[in-house]
Write a protein that holds these residues in place. Structure first.
Motif, PDB file in Angstrom:
ATOM      1  N   LEU A  30      36.482  40.258  39.671  1.00 44.88           N
ATOM      2  CA  LEU A  30      35.212  39.548  39.804  1.00 44.88           C
ATOM      3  C   LEU A  30      34.032  40.473  39.514  1.00 44.88           C
ATOM      4  O   LEU A  30      33.031  40.060  38.921  1.00 44.88           O
ATOM      5  N   ALA A  31      34.152  41.730  39.921  1.00 43.78           N
ATOM      6  CA  ALA A  31      33.047  42.691  39.780  1.00 43.78           C
ATOM      7  C   ALA A  31      33.010  43.381  38.418  1.00 43.78           C
ATOM      8  O   ALA A  31      32.140  44.214  38.189  1.00 43.78           O
ATOM      9  N   GLY A  32      33.968  43.030  37.542  1.00 43.64           N
ATOM     10  CA  GLY A  32      33.900  43.585  36.189  1.00 43.64           C
ATOM     11  C   GLY A  32      35.082  44.411  35.752  1.00 43.64           C
ATOM     12  O   GLY A  32      35.121  44.866  34.608  1.00 43.64           O
ATOM     13  N   ALA A  33      36.072  44.639  36.618  1.00 45.96           N
ATOM     14  CA  ALA A  33      37.234  45.442  36.242  1.00 45.96           C
ATOM     15  C   ALA A  33      38.031  44.750  35.137  1.00 45.96           C
ATOM     16  O   ALA A  33      38.283  43.554  35.204  1.00 45.96           O
ATOM     17  N   GLU A  34      38.436  45.515  34.122  1.00 46.23           N
ATOM     18  CA  GLU A  34      39.182  44.968  32.998  1.00 46.23           C
ATOM     19  C   GLU A  34      40.546  45.613  32.826  1.00 46.23           C
ATOM     20  O   GLU A  34      41.352  45.154  32.020  1.00 46.23           O
ATOM     21  N   THR A  35      40.829  46.681  33.597  1.00 50.41           N
ATOM     22  CA  THR A  35      42.118  47.371  33.527  1.00 50.41           C
ATOM     23  C   THR A  35      42.563  47.733  34.941  1.00 50.41           C
ATOM     24  O   THR A  35      41.774  47.684  35.899  1.00 50.41           O
ATOM     25  N   HIS A  70      39.873  29.854  26.839  1.00 47.43           N
ATOM     26  CA  HIS A  70      40.316  30.924  25.946  1.00 47.43           C
ATOM     27  C   HIS A  70      39.159  31.821  25.507  1.00 47.43           C
ATOM     28  O   HIS A  70      39.292  33.054  25.504  1.00 47.43           O
ATOM     29  N   TRP A  71      38.042  31.209  25.135  1.00 45.90           N
ATOM     30  CA  TRP A  71      36.887  32.007  24.707  1.00 45.90           C
ATOM     31  C   TRP A  71      36.362  32.852  25.859  1.00 45.90           C
ATOM     32  O   TRP A  71      35.997  34.019  25.674  1.00 45.90           O
ATOM     33  N   VAL A  72      36.318  32.263  27.053  1.00 54.64           N
ATOM     34  CA  VAL A  72      35.825  32.996  28.226  1.00 54.64           C
ATOM     35  C   VAL A  72      36.743  34.169  28.547  1.00 54.64           C
ATOM     36  O   VAL A  72      36.279  35.276  28.859  1.00 54.64           O
ATOM     37  N   LEU A  73      38.060  33.961  28.480  1.00 57.47           N
ATOM     38  CA  LEU A  73      38.986  35.058  28.756  1.00 57.47           C
ATOM     39  C   LEU A  73      38.760  36.220  27.788  1.00 57.47           C
ATOM     40  O   LEU A  73      38.802  37.395  28.186  1.00 57.47           O
ATOM     41  N   ASP A  74      38.508  35.906  26.533  1.00 56.09           N
ATOM     42  CA  ASP A  74      38.323  36.961  25.541  1.00 56.09           C
ATOM     43  C   ASP A  74      36.953  37.621  25.621  1.00 56.09           C
ATOM     44  O   ASP A  74      36.835  38.848  25.565  1.00 56.09           O
ATOM     45  N   MET A  75      35.910  36.824  25.767  1.00 56.65           N
ATOM     46  CA  MET A  75      34.555  37.355  25.675  1.00 56.65           C
ATOM     47  C   MET A  75      34.003  37.847  27.008  1.00 56.65           C
ATOM     48  O   MET A  75      33.184  38.772  27.036  1.00 56.65           O
ATOM     49  N   VAL A  76      34.399  37.240  28.114  1.00 55.56           N
ATOM     50  CA  VAL A  76      33.895  37.648  29.431  1.00 55.56           C
ATOM     51  C   VAL A  76      34.861  38.607  30.120  1.00 55.56           C
ATOM     52  O   VAL A  76      34.458  39.610  30.707  1.00 55.56           O
ATOM     53  N   PHE A  77      36.180  38.319  30.026  1.00 56.28           N
ATOM     54  CA  PHE A  77      37.186  39.135  30.716  1.00 56.28           C
ATOM     55  C   PHE A  77      37.931  40.081  29.763  1.00 56.28           C
ATOM     56  O   PHE A  77      38.823  40.792  30.201  1.00 56.28           O
ATOM     57  N   ARG A  78      37.577  40.066  28.466  1.00 57.40           N
ATOM     58  CA  ARG A  78      38.144  40.972  27.460  1.00 57.40           C
ATOM     59  C   ARG A  78      39.668  40.923  27.448  1.00 57.40           C
ATOM     60  O   ARG A  78      40.362  41.944  27.380  1.00 57.40           O
ATOM     61  N   ASP A  79      40.219  39.736  27.507  1.00 59.11           N
ATOM     62  CA  ASP A  79      41.666  39.556  27.648  1.00 59.11           C
ATOM     63  C   ASP A  79      42.441  40.141  26.468  1.00 59.11           C
ATOM     64  O   ASP A  79      43.506  40.737  26.653  1.00 59.11           O
ATOM     65  N   ASP A  80      41.935  39.970  25.262  1.00 51.18           N
ATOM     66  CA  ASP A  80      42.659  40.459  24.091  1.00 51.18           C
ATOM     67  C   ASP A  80      42.670  41.976  23.991  1.00 51.18           C
ATOM     68  O   ASP A  80      43.407  42.541  23.174  1.00 51.18           O
ATOM     69  N   ARG A 111      29.227  37.511  36.671  1.00 48.72           N
ATOM     70  CA  ARG A 111      30.125  38.651  36.806  1.00 48.72           C
ATOM     71  C   ARG A 111      29.336  39.948  36.955  1.00 48.72           C
ATOM     72  O   ARG A 111      29.719  40.836  37.730  1.00 48.72           O
ATOM     73  N   LYS A 112      28.267  40.092  36.209  1.00 53.41           N
ATOM     74  CA  LYS A 112      27.428  41.278  36.365  1.00 53.41           C
ATOM     75  C   LYS A 112      26.820  41.341  37.764  1.00 53.41           C
ATOM     76  O   LYS A 112      26.771  42.394  38.393  1.00 53.41           O
ATOM     77  N   THR A 113      26.364  40.180  38.251  1.00 56.02           N
ATOM     78  CA  THR A 113      25.789  40.132  39.591  1.00 56.02           C
ATOM     79  C   THR A 113      26.814  40.518  40.645  1.00 56.02           C
ATOM     80  O   THR A 113      26.504  41.238  41.606  1.00 56.02           O
TER      81      THR A 113
END
Length: 381
Positions: free
Chosen positions: A49-54, A318-328, A365-367
């Motif tokens: 939620l706070a921005g972690a991607e890994t 799908h777009w949100v997972l890729d662009m907000v959560f960097r899923d790809d 997410r930034k907040t």
């Protein structure tokens, strides 16, 4: 420690989501567990939620935000290092995790209304070519109006969606909903499962249903040439203009399909939908015709927006997972870790959706990364 325990007691009831994951089995030897599973789930969710991607991001979040975490759970031994955390995510049963997720979403939303779009997405970096390991493919159910993920099932590759979709439908409460699926899901078993669960379907019809598609296409061509004088139809047309593009969509619904049912015996079939689109971009015109079968007995003016609602899963999930959560870009590859991390991202996305306020998911997410109180409020519904 007494103060910490009191704080944990005061806040534990607010972490509603954890109660829905009690059935998730911890495969570790309990005598050697330093980090309880509920603490691991809470850590991962708050970090994402706070921005972690890994997993490395999550471990660092745990180190820096231990005081925040202890508002909800003791975290008596702190938080695990990234390699230990990755090992835990890798051994959790993804199917159990997904069933817990479905129960949690159902408690939040009740029975979903309207269109539930089902589609798959590949986590592109989750495979290892050197070891012959294909990237995982997640098939998700998405409530188009509420814009919430309702559930997901992991499959080895896209072709296995045919097997995964019935499993996903079995997990969900879909009575009264309308299930939309692209051509991969146009299967008798899937149509039967939808009707059995007292829902309706709109299924894209392409070449994978050879004779059915051929019969529909031939009949439509004949009737169109004759002005549809020999069959009962309804029709709807919309014109949209945006960024120099004009798109005209004509939806024709054929309501007399007794001949088709007699030949193919398709579960619950009530109508055939034909969508003809014409796109004008500068001096170029593109035309496309798509066919669908449906259990609904509705006019074209009502079916046209249902067909279009399916694409909410593309830009709403799908777009949100890729662009907000960097899923790809996620490189988790060990055992069940990629699927379980994807489920955690789905949880985070749902919490952002139901959070009050009109800010975008990106800004929320930034907040959450900047404001501990806002972050805590997201899991305290």
């Amino acid at each position: 420690m007494e103060g910490t325990a009191a704080t944990c007691t005061a806040f534990s009831e607010t972490v509603v989501f954890l109660s829905h994951f009690k059935e998730l089995k911890d495969p570790r030897q309990q005598a050697k567990v330093d980090y309880p599973l509920d603490e691991i789930l809470l850590l991962c969710l708050l970090a994402v939620l706070a921005g972690a991607e890994t997993v490395t991001d999550i471990a660092l979040f745990g180190q820096k935000k231990l005081d925040l975490l202890r508002r909800f759970r003791p975290f008596a031994k702190g938080t695990p290092a990234h390699d230990h955390l990755g090992d835990i995510l890798a051994v959790l049963d993804p199917e159990q995790f997904q069933r817990c997720f479905v129960a949690w979403v159902a408690a939040l939303t009740g029975t979903p209304e309207g269109v539930i779009a089902i589609d798959g997405k590949t986590a592109r970096r989750s495979g290892r070519k050197s070891k012959g390991q294909a990237p995982i493919h997640m098939v998700s159910a998405f409530a188009a109006r509420q814009r919430l993920v309702l559930g997901q099932v992991k499959v080895a590759e896209k072709s296995n969606e045919i097997v995964a979709i019935p499993k996903l439908l079995e997990m969900l409460a879909i009575e009264g909903a309308i299930i939309t699926i692209d051509a991969m899901g146009c299967q008798r078993e899937i149509a039967h499962k939808v009707v059995e669960k007292k829902a309706d379907y709109v299924l894209a019809l392409k070449g994978n249903q050879g004779s059915l598609r051929e019969d529909v296409e031939l009949f439509v061509a004949e009737q169109k040439a004759a002005g549809f004088k020999d069959t009962r139809i309804s029709r709807d047309q919309t014109v949209d203009g945006d960024h120099g593009r004009i798109e005209t969509r004509t939806t024709t619904v054929i309501h007399d399909i007794a001949w088709l049912q007699e030949r193919h015996r398709w579960p619950g079939l009530n109508a055939v939908i034909v969508v003809e689109s014409e796109r004008e971009i500068a001096d170029k015109i593109e035309r496309e015709t798509r066919f669908y079968i449906t259990s609904l007995a509705l006019l074209a003016s009502l079916l046209a927006p249902i067909v279009r609602s399916h694409w909410a899963i593309e830009n709403g999930l799908h777009w949100v997972l890729d662009m907000v959560f960097r899923d790809d870009e996620c490189r988790l590859r060990t055992d069940h870790a990629p699927a379980n991390f994807c489920t955690i991202k789905h949880m985070a996305q749902n919490l952002f959706r139901i959070a009050p306020g009109r800010a975008s998911l990106r800004l929320k997410r930034k907040t959450a990364g900047w404001d501990d109180d806002f972050l805590a409020s997201l899991i305290s519904h």
